[in-house]
Design an enzyme around this catalytic site. Structure first.
Site, PDB file in Angstrom:
ATOM      1  N   GLU A  28       0.743  -1.164  -0.053  1.00  2.78           N
ATOM      2  CA  GLU A  28       0.116  -0.123  -0.181  1.00  2.78           C
ATOM      3  C   GLU A  28       0.812   1.246  -0.003  1.00  2.78           C
ATOM      4  OE1 GLU A  28      -2.445  -1.133   3.330  1.00  2.78           O
ATOM      5  OE2 GLU A  28      -4.043  -1.580   1.989  1.00  2.78           O
ATOM      6  N   GLU A  92     -10.289  -4.988   8.684  1.00  4.76           N
ATOM      7  CA  GLU A  92      -9.350  -4.133   8.578  1.00  4.76           C
ATOM      8  C   GLU A  92      -8.115  -4.410   7.565  1.00  4.76           C
ATOM      9  OE1 GLU A  92      -9.234  -1.342  10.646  1.00  4.76           O
ATOM     10  OE2 GLU A  92      -7.144  -0.861   9.969  1.00  4.76           O
ATOM     11  N   VAL A  96      -2.979 -11.560   0.784  1.00  4.05           N
ATOM     12  CA  VAL A  96      -2.330 -13.007   0.416  1.00  4.05           C
ATOM     13  C   VAL A  96      -1.016 -12.733  -0.126  1.00  4.05           C
ATOM     14  CG1 VAL A  96      -2.645 -15.010  -1.104  1.00  4.05           C
ATOM     15  CG2 VAL A  96      -4.729 -14.067   0.189  1.00  4.05           C
ATOM     16  N   TYR A 140     -13.774  -7.061  -4.656  1.00  3.56           N
ATOM     17  CA  TYR A 140     -14.839  -6.765  -3.734  1.00  3.56           C
ATOM     18  C   TYR A 140     -16.416  -6.776  -4.259  1.00  3.56           C
ATOM     19  CZ  TYR A 140     -10.838  -5.667  -0.632  1.00  3.56           C
ATOM     20  OH  TYR A 140      -9.671  -5.882   0.113  1.00  3.56           O
TER      21      TYR A 140
HETATM   22  C1  LIG Z   1      -6.737  -8.700  -2.647  1.00 10.85           C
HETATM   23  C2  LIG Z   1      -6.211 -10.233  -2.355  1.00 10.85           C
HETATM   24  C3  LIG Z   1      -6.304 -10.314  -0.742  1.00 10.85           C
HETATM   25  C4  LIG Z   1      -7.185 -11.289  -3.056  1.00 10.85           C
HETATM   26  O1  LIG Z   1      -6.556 -12.640  -2.867  1.00 10.85           O
HETATM   27  P1  LIG Z   1      -6.407 -13.575  -3.723  1.00 10.85           P
HETATM   28  O2  LIG Z   1      -5.977 -14.874  -2.917  1.00 10.85           O
HETATM   29  O3  LIG Z   1      -5.552 -13.262  -5.007  1.00 10.85           O
HETATM   30  O4  LIG Z   1      -7.835 -13.522  -4.409  1.00 10.85           O
HETATM   31  P2  LIG Z   1      -8.536 -14.706  -5.071  1.00 10.85           P
HETATM   32  O5  LIG Z   1      -7.910 -15.829  -5.506  1.00 10.85           O
HETATM   33  O6  LIG Z   1      -9.495 -15.332  -4.352  1.00 10.85           O
HETATM   34  O7  LIG Z   1      -9.378 -13.842  -6.132  1.00 10.85           O
HETATM   35  C5  LIG Z   1      -8.558 -13.564  -7.363  1.00 10.85           C
HETATM   36  C6  LIG Z   1      -8.955 -11.987  -7.605  1.00 10.85           C
HETATM   37  O8  LIG Z   1      -8.194 -11.144  -7.013  1.00 10.85           O
HETATM   38  C7  LIG Z   1      -7.690 -10.303  -7.776  1.00 10.85           C
HETATM   39  N1  LIG Z   1      -6.753  -9.454  -7.396  1.00 10.85           N
HETATM   40  C8  LIG Z   1      -6.685  -8.227  -6.589  1.00 10.85           C
HETATM   41  N2  LIG Z   1      -5.744  -7.942  -6.119  1.00 10.85           N
HETATM   42  C9  LIG Z   1      -4.777  -8.569  -6.760  1.00 10.85           C
HETATM   43  C10 LIG Z   1      -3.483  -8.520  -6.725  1.00 10.85           C
HETATM   44  N3  LIG Z   1      -2.718  -7.589  -6.058  1.00 10.85           N
HETATM   45  N4  LIG Z   1      -2.523  -9.541  -7.449  1.00 10.85           N
HETATM   46  C11 LIG Z   1      -3.162 -10.468  -8.055  1.00 10.85           C
HETATM   47  N5  LIG Z   1      -4.606 -10.536  -8.143  1.00 10.85           N
HETATM   48  C12 LIG Z   1      -5.147  -9.636  -7.433  1.00 10.85           C
HETATM   49  C13 LIG Z   1      -7.434 -11.035  -8.987  1.00 10.85           C
HETATM   50  O9  LIG Z   1      -7.548 -10.090 -10.145  1.00 10.85           O
HETATM   51  C14 LIG Z   1      -8.365 -12.011  -9.200  1.00 10.85           C
HETATM   52  O10 LIG Z   1      -9.531 -11.640  -9.877  1.00 10.85           O
HETATM   53  P3  LIG Z   1     -10.076 -12.838 -10.958  1.00 10.85           P
HETATM   54  O11 LIG Z   1     -10.243 -14.055 -10.248  1.00 10.85           O
HETATM   55  O12 LIG Z   1     -11.172 -12.252 -11.772  1.00 10.85           O
HETATM   56  O13 LIG Z   1      -8.804 -12.762 -12.025  1.00 10.85           O
HETATM   57  C15 LIG Z   1      -4.872 -10.188  -2.856  1.00 10.85           C
HETATM   58  O14 LIG Z   1      -4.685 -10.348  -3.986  1.00 10.85           O
HETATM   59  C16 LIG Z   1      -3.925  -9.006  -2.208  1.00 10.85           C
HETATM   60  O15 LIG Z   1      -3.225  -9.630  -0.955  1.00 10.85           O
HETATM   61  N6  LIG Z   1      -3.436  -8.333  -2.906  1.00 10.85           N
HETATM   62  C17 LIG Z   1      -2.742  -7.280  -2.413  1.00 10.85           C
HETATM   63  C18 LIG Z   1      -3.010  -6.563  -0.968  1.00 10.85           C
HETATM   64  C19 LIG Z   1      -4.332  -6.129  -1.284  1.00 10.85           C
HETATM   65  O16 LIG Z   1      -4.769  -5.354  -2.258  1.00 10.85           O
HETATM   66  N7  LIG Z   1      -5.081  -6.228   0.091  1.00 10.85           N
HETATM   67  C20 LIG Z   1      -6.461  -5.567  -0.003  1.00 10.85           C
HETATM   68  C21 LIG Z   1      -6.346  -4.434   0.801  1.00 10.85           C
HETATM   69  S1  LIG Z   1      -7.913  -3.533   1.052  1.00 10.85           S
END
Ligand SMILES: CC(C)(COP(=O)(O)OP(=O)(O)OC[C@H]1O[C@@H](n2cnc3c(N)ncnc32)[C@H](O)[C@@H]1OP(=O)(O)O)[C@@H](O)C(=O)NCCC(=O)NCCS
Length: 170
Positions: A28, A92, A96, A140
């Protein structure tokens, strides 16, 4: 094949949780704001009246693999109260590690938080995201969340310690 388990965090997970909190803050671009310590996480999450609850995503090694379980993600939430809707959960943080993204782990954490919310009779589950984090915003929305800034124009505010001291005269 290794599998993923989402479980409630234990006190012994606080080191991993802090590591992941720092990774999320770095993502972030706000790492300098992280002042929390492992001790504070232990005291605040695992005392008599916990200030927060946490889920962790853990990779369980396949039979025969020597690696121990490894925490690769987390979701940290707490309860708030809406004067309009009553009991509410606030997520909060959800995070991943990059190499485990896109496998459904983040969605599993969010679904589990929704389950906890319903079990605790909460009528809503809220969270905030930075305006440039389009991938998270899209995720989301895809999971059914409403963007309150778009829909209702809310701004998020905070009083930092200095402002609070001024207000409180302390
Ligand atoms: C947002 C996050 C928690 C989602 O976890 P995840 O295990 O990748 O999620 P899922 O596998 O269930 O879902 C995948 C979707 O997340 C999306 N995504 C969101 N942020 C992403 C990132 N930084 N990198 C890769 N994919 C991301 C992908 O586009 C994917 O969408 P799709 O399935 O339509 O291709 C994770 O990507 C992450 O930790 N991102 C960085 C930190 C962040 O943005 N946290 C939220 C702060 S409010």
């Amino acid at each position: 094949m290794a599998s993923v388990r989402i479980r409630e965090a234990k006190e012994g997970d606080c080191g991993d949780i802090l590591r992941l909190i720092r990774e999320l803050a770095e993502f972030e671009k706000l790492l300098d704001q992280v002042k929390i310590s492992e001790e504070a996480l232990r005291a605040d999450g695992f005392g008599e009246n916990p200030f927060y609850h946490c889920l962790v995503a853990e990779i369980l090694p396949a039979p025969g693999e020597s690696l121990g379980p490894c925490v690769v993600g987390y979701g940290l939430y707490y309860f708030i109260y809406s004067t309009w809707k009553g009991r509410t959960i606030y997520l909060e943080d959800v995070y991943v590690m990059p190499e485990y993204r896109g496998q459904g782990i983040g969605s599993k954490i969010i679904k589990k938080v929704a389950e906890v919310a319903l079990d605790k009779s909460c009528s809503q589950f809220r969270l905030a995201v930075l305006n440039w984090n389009q991938k998270a915003i899209d995720l989301y929305k895809a999971l059914g969340a409403q963007d309150l800034t778009e829909a209702e124009g809310w701004h998020s505010f905070r009083f930092e310690e200095e402002a609070m001291r001024k207000l409180a005269g302390k």
